[in-house]
Design a protein around this motif. Structure first.
Motif, PDB file in Angstrom:
ATOM      1  N   MET A  68       0.836  -1.198   0.000  1.00 31.70           N
ATOM      2  CA  MET A  68       0.000   0.000   0.000  1.00 31.70           C
ATOM      3  C   MET A  68       0.873   1.251   0.000  1.00 31.70           C
ATOM      4  O   MET A  68       2.039   1.195   0.385  1.00 31.70           O
ATOM      5  CB  MET A  68      -0.902   0.011   1.248  1.00 31.70           C
ATOM      6  N   THR A  69       0.294   2.364  -0.392  1.00 37.72           N
ATOM      7  CA  THR A  69       1.009   3.639  -0.306  1.00 37.72           C
ATOM      8  C   THR A  69       0.975   4.121   1.141  1.00 37.72           C
ATOM      9  O   THR A  69       0.184   3.646   1.954  1.00 37.72           O
ATOM     10  CB  THR A  69       0.351   4.702  -1.205  1.00 37.72           C
ATOM     11  N   PHE A  70       1.835   5.075   1.458  1.00 33.16           N
ATOM     12  CA  PHE A  70       1.844   5.625   2.812  1.00 33.16           C
ATOM     13  C   PHE A  70       0.493   6.264   3.145  1.00 33.16           C
ATOM     14  O   PHE A  70      -0.009   6.116   4.261  1.00 33.16           O
ATOM     15  CB  PHE A  70       2.962   6.651   2.981  1.00 33.16           C
ATOM     16  N   ASP A  71      -0.093   6.961   2.183  1.00 32.08           N
ATOM     17  CA  ASP A  71      -1.414   7.567   2.419  1.00 32.08           C
ATOM     18  C   ASP A  71      -2.457   6.506   2.734  1.00 32.08           C
ATOM     19  O   ASP A  71      -3.294   6.691   3.625  1.00 32.08           O
ATOM     20  CB  ASP A  71      -1.852   8.378   1.194  1.00 32.08           C
ATOM     21  N   ASP A  72      -2.443   5.394   2.002  1.00 27.26           N
ATOM     22  CA  ASP A  72      -3.401   4.318   2.259  1.00 27.26           C
ATOM     23  C   ASP A  72      -3.194   3.692   3.633  1.00 27.26           C
ATOM     24  O   ASP A  72      -4.158   3.360   4.330  1.00 27.26           O
ATOM     25  CB  ASP A  72      -3.298   3.238   1.179  1.00 27.26           C
ATOM     26  N   ILE A  73      -1.929   3.550   4.027  1.00 28.99           N
ATOM     27  CA  ILE A  73      -1.648   2.986   5.350  1.00 28.99           C
ATOM     28  C   ILE A  73      -2.153   3.924   6.441  1.00 28.99           C
ATOM     29  O   ILE A  73      -2.759   3.483   7.421  1.00 28.99           O
ATOM     30  CB  ILE A  73      -0.137   2.704   5.514  1.00 28.99           C
ATOM     31  N   VAL A  74      -1.936   5.224   6.259  1.00 31.45           N
ATOM     32  CA  VAL A  74      -2.430   6.207   7.235  1.00 31.45           C
ATOM     33  C   VAL A  74      -3.950   6.095   7.359  1.00 31.45           C
ATOM     34  O   VAL A  74      -4.500   6.112   8.465  1.00 31.45           O
ATOM     35  CB  VAL A  74      -2.003   7.640   6.837  1.00 31.45           C
ATOM     36  N   SER A  75      -4.632   5.955   6.230  1.00 34.72           N
ATOM     37  CA  SER A  75      -6.094   5.822   6.250  1.00 34.72           C
ATOM     38  C   SER A  75      -6.519   4.557   6.985  1.00 34.72           C
ATOM     39  O   SER A  75      -7.460   4.583   7.784  1.00 34.72           O
ATOM     40  CB  SER A  75      -6.638   5.791   4.824  1.00 34.72           C
ATOM     41  N   GLU A  76      -5.828   3.445   6.741  1.00 33.60           N
ATOM     42  CA  GLU A  76      -6.155   2.182   7.415  1.00 33.60           C
ATOM     43  C   GLU A  76      -5.911   2.274   8.922  1.00 33.60           C
ATOM     44  O   GLU A  76      -6.723   1.790   9.706  1.00 33.60           O
ATOM     45  CB  GLU A  76      -5.316   1.036   6.834  1.00 33.60           C
ATOM     46  N   VAL A  77      -4.794   2.882   9.309  1.00 37.99           N
ATOM     47  CA  VAL A  77      -4.497   3.042  10.732  1.00 37.99           C
ATOM     48  C   VAL A  77      -5.562   3.922  11.381  1.00 37.99           C
ATOM     49  O   VAL A  77      -6.068   3.608  12.462  1.00 37.99           O
ATOM     50  CB  VAL A  77      -3.078   3.629  10.947  1.00 37.99           C
ATOM     51  N   SER A  78      -5.940   5.003  10.714  1.00 38.73           N
ATOM     52  CA  SER A  78      -6.966   5.901  11.263  1.00 38.73           C
ATOM     53  C   SER A  78      -8.318   5.209  11.387  1.00 38.73           C
ATOM     54  O   SER A  78      -9.055   5.438  12.337  1.00 38.73           O
ATOM     55  CB  SER A  78      -7.117   7.137  10.378  1.00 38.73           C
ATOM     56  N   ARG A  79      -8.617   4.352  10.420  1.00 42.16           N
ATOM     57  CA  ARG A  79      -9.907   3.669  10.411  1.00 42.16           C
ATOM     58  C   ARG A  79      -9.986   2.592  11.490  1.00 42.16           C
ATOM     59  O   ARG A  79     -11.042   2.390  12.090  1.00 42.16           O
ATOM     60  CB  ARG A  79     -10.124   3.038   9.030  1.00 42.16           C
ATOM     61  N   THR A  80      -8.870   1.914  11.766  1.00 40.03           N
ATOM     62  CA  THR A  80      -8.914   0.761  12.657  1.00 40.03           C
ATOM     63  C   THR A  80      -8.357   1.012  14.054  1.00 40.03           C
ATOM     64  O   THR A  80      -8.512   0.164  14.928  1.00 40.03           O
ATOM     65  CB  THR A  80      -8.130  -0.417  12.043  1.00 40.03           C
ATOM     66  N   SER A  81      -7.710   2.126  14.284  1.00 38.37           N
ATOM     67  CA  SER A  81      -7.055   2.367  15.577  1.00 38.37           C
ATOM     68  C   SER A  81      -7.690   3.538  16.304  1.00 38.37           C
ATOM     69  O   SER A  81      -8.205   4.461  15.682  1.00 38.37           O
ATOM     70  CB  SER A  81      -5.575   2.692  15.360  1.00 38.37           C
ATOM     71  N   PRO A  82      -7.603   3.521  17.631  1.00 40.59           N
ATOM     72  CA  PRO A  82      -8.076   4.679  18.393  1.00 40.59           C
ATOM     73  C   PRO A  82      -7.167   5.883  18.138  1.00 40.59           C
ATOM     74  O   PRO A  82      -6.052   5.745  17.634  1.00 40.59           O
ATOM     75  CB  PRO A  82      -7.992   4.216  19.845  1.00 40.59           C
ATOM     76  N   GLU A  83      -7.632   7.033  18.512  1.00 41.45           N
ATOM     77  CA  GLU A  83      -6.927   8.279  18.191  1.00 41.45           C
ATOM     78  C   GLU A  83      -5.492   8.316  18.715  1.00 41.45           C
ATOM     79  O   GLU A  83      -4.592   8.826  18.058  1.00 41.45           O
ATOM     80  CB  GLU A  83      -7.712   9.471  18.744  1.00 41.45           C
ATOM     81  N   GLY A  84      -5.208   7.761  19.869  1.00 38.78           N
ATOM     82  CA  GLY A  84      -3.865   7.785  20.448  1.00 38.78           C
ATOM     83  C   GLY A  84      -2.843   6.954  19.689  1.00 38.78           C
ATOM     84  O   GLY A  84      -1.645   7.135  19.870  1.00 38.78           O
ATOM     85  N   ARG A  85      -3.287   6.049  18.853  1.00 35.25           N
ATOM     86  CA  ARG A  85      -2.370   5.183  18.115  1.00 35.25           C
ATOM     87  C   ARG A  85      -2.182   5.605  16.659  1.00 35.25           C
ATOM     88  O   ARG A  85      -1.428   4.977  15.930  1.00 35.25           O
ATOM     89  CB  ARG A  85      -2.887   3.748  18.133  1.00 35.25           C
ATOM     90  N   ARG A  86      -2.840   6.652  16.252  1.00 33.06           N
ATOM     91  CA  ARG A  86      -2.737   7.100  14.859  1.00 33.06           C
ATOM     92  C   ARG A  86      -1.387   7.757  14.610  1.00 33.06           C
ATOM     93  O   ARG A  86      -0.822   8.393  15.483  1.00 33.06           O
ATOM     94  CB  ARG A  86      -3.873   8.056  14.534  1.00 33.06           C
ATOM     95  N   VAL A  87      -0.903   7.570  13.366  1.00 30.85           N
ATOM     96  CA  VAL A  87       0.379   8.150  12.977  1.00 30.85           C
ATOM     97  C   VAL A  87       0.223   8.867  11.644  1.00 30.85           C
ATOM     98  O   VAL A  87      -0.682   8.567  10.873  1.00 30.85           O
ATOM     99  CB  VAL A  87       1.482   7.077  12.860  1.00 30.85           C
ATOM    100  N   ALA A  88       1.132   9.785  11.388  1.00 28.69           N
ATOM    101  CA  ALA A  88       1.106  10.546  10.148  1.00 28.69           C
ATOM    102  C   ALA A  88       1.934   9.846   9.071  1.00 28.69           C
ATOM    103  O   ALA A  88       2.740   8.962   9.355  1.00 28.69           O
ATOM    104  CB  ALA A  88       1.651  11.950  10.390  1.00 28.69           C
ATOM    105  N   LYS A  89       1.745  10.289   7.852  1.00 28.47           N
ATOM    106  CA  LYS A  89       2.505   9.741   6.728  1.00 28.47           C
ATOM    107  C   LYS A  89       4.000   9.949   6.925  1.00 28.47           C
ATOM    108  O   LYS A  89       4.805   9.064   6.638  1.00 28.47           O
ATOM    109  CB  LYS A  89       2.035  10.399   5.430  1.00 28.47           C
ATOM    110  N   SER A  90       4.385  11.094   7.446  1.00 28.32           N
ATOM    111  CA  SER A  90       5.810  11.368   7.658  1.00 28.32           C
ATOM    112  C   SER A  90       6.416  10.424   8.697  1.00 28.32           C
ATOM    113  O   SER A  90       7.578  10.019   8.575  1.00 28.32           O
ATOM    114  CB  SER A  90       6.018  12.820   8.082  1.00 28.32           C
ATOM    115  N   ALA A  91       5.648  10.047   9.712  1.00 29.42           N
ATOM    116  CA  ALA A  91       6.142   9.101  10.722  1.00 29.42           C
ATOM    117  C   ALA A  91       6.346   7.721  10.109  1.00 29.42           C
ATOM    118  O   ALA A  91       7.341   7.045  10.399  1.00 29.42           O
ATOM    119  CB  ALA A  91       5.165   9.021  11.888  1.00 29.42           C
ATOM    120  N   ILE A  92       5.427   7.308   9.255  1.00 25.24           N
ATOM    121  CA  ILE A  92       5.565   6.014   8.587  1.00 25.24           C
ATOM    122  C   ILE A  92       6.769   6.036   7.660  1.00 25.24           C
ATOM    123  O   ILE A  92       7.562   5.093   7.618  1.00 25.24           O
ATOM    124  CB  ILE A  92       4.280   5.645   7.826  1.00 25.24           C
ATOM    125  N   HIS A  93       6.935   7.120   6.932  1.00 29.00           N
ATOM    126  CA  HIS A  93       8.076   7.229   6.021  1.00 29.00           C
ATOM    127  C   HIS A  93       9.399   7.202   6.786  1.00 29.00           C
ATOM    128  O   HIS A  93      10.339   6.507   6.387  1.00 29.00           O
ATOM    129  CB  HIS A  93       7.963   8.508   5.187  1.00 29.00           C
TER     130      HIS A  93
END
Length: 102
Positions: A68-93
């Motif tokens: 997946m692209t970094f943007d898609d991963i960010v969307s998946e993390v946001s969709r499946t994780s609570p707010e405290g576990r969300r990360v940005a695209k730059s953090a994944i990169h």
């Protein structure tokens, strides 16, 4: 010994080069050092990234990083994780770049 005498002596030694005893002492000192270990490389100041600190989040991202692209991963993390576990695209990169270097 006066300061000027010590300075003159130091300048003379620099012009002539280090004495044999001095060179041997430095070489022996370097030879006696222990082999480098991973401790210094792994010891980084500050706190670890959110991805490194959360094994479940890290596994979630690692499972998708090649598909997946970094943007898609960010969307998946946001969709499946609570707010405290969300990360940005730059953090994944940044995490991915560090992982590739190892």
């Amino acid at each position: 010994m006066q300061f000027s005498d010590a300075l003159d002596q130091a300048e003379d030694e620099l012009r002539v080069g280090p004495s044999n005893a001095h060179s041997k002492g430095v070489q022996v000192g370097f030879q006696d050092l222990p082999e480098p270990s991973g401790h210094r490389r792994n010891h980084r100041p500050g706190r670890p990234s959110k991805i490194e600190a959360d094994p479940e989040l890290r596994a979630f991202i690692a499972a998708r990083i090649d598909r997946m692209t970094f943007d898609d991963i960010v969307s998946e993390v946001s969709r499946t994780s609570p707010e405290g576990r969300r990360v940005a695209k730059s953090a994944i990169h940044a995490w991915w770049q560090r992982r590739r270097r190892r």
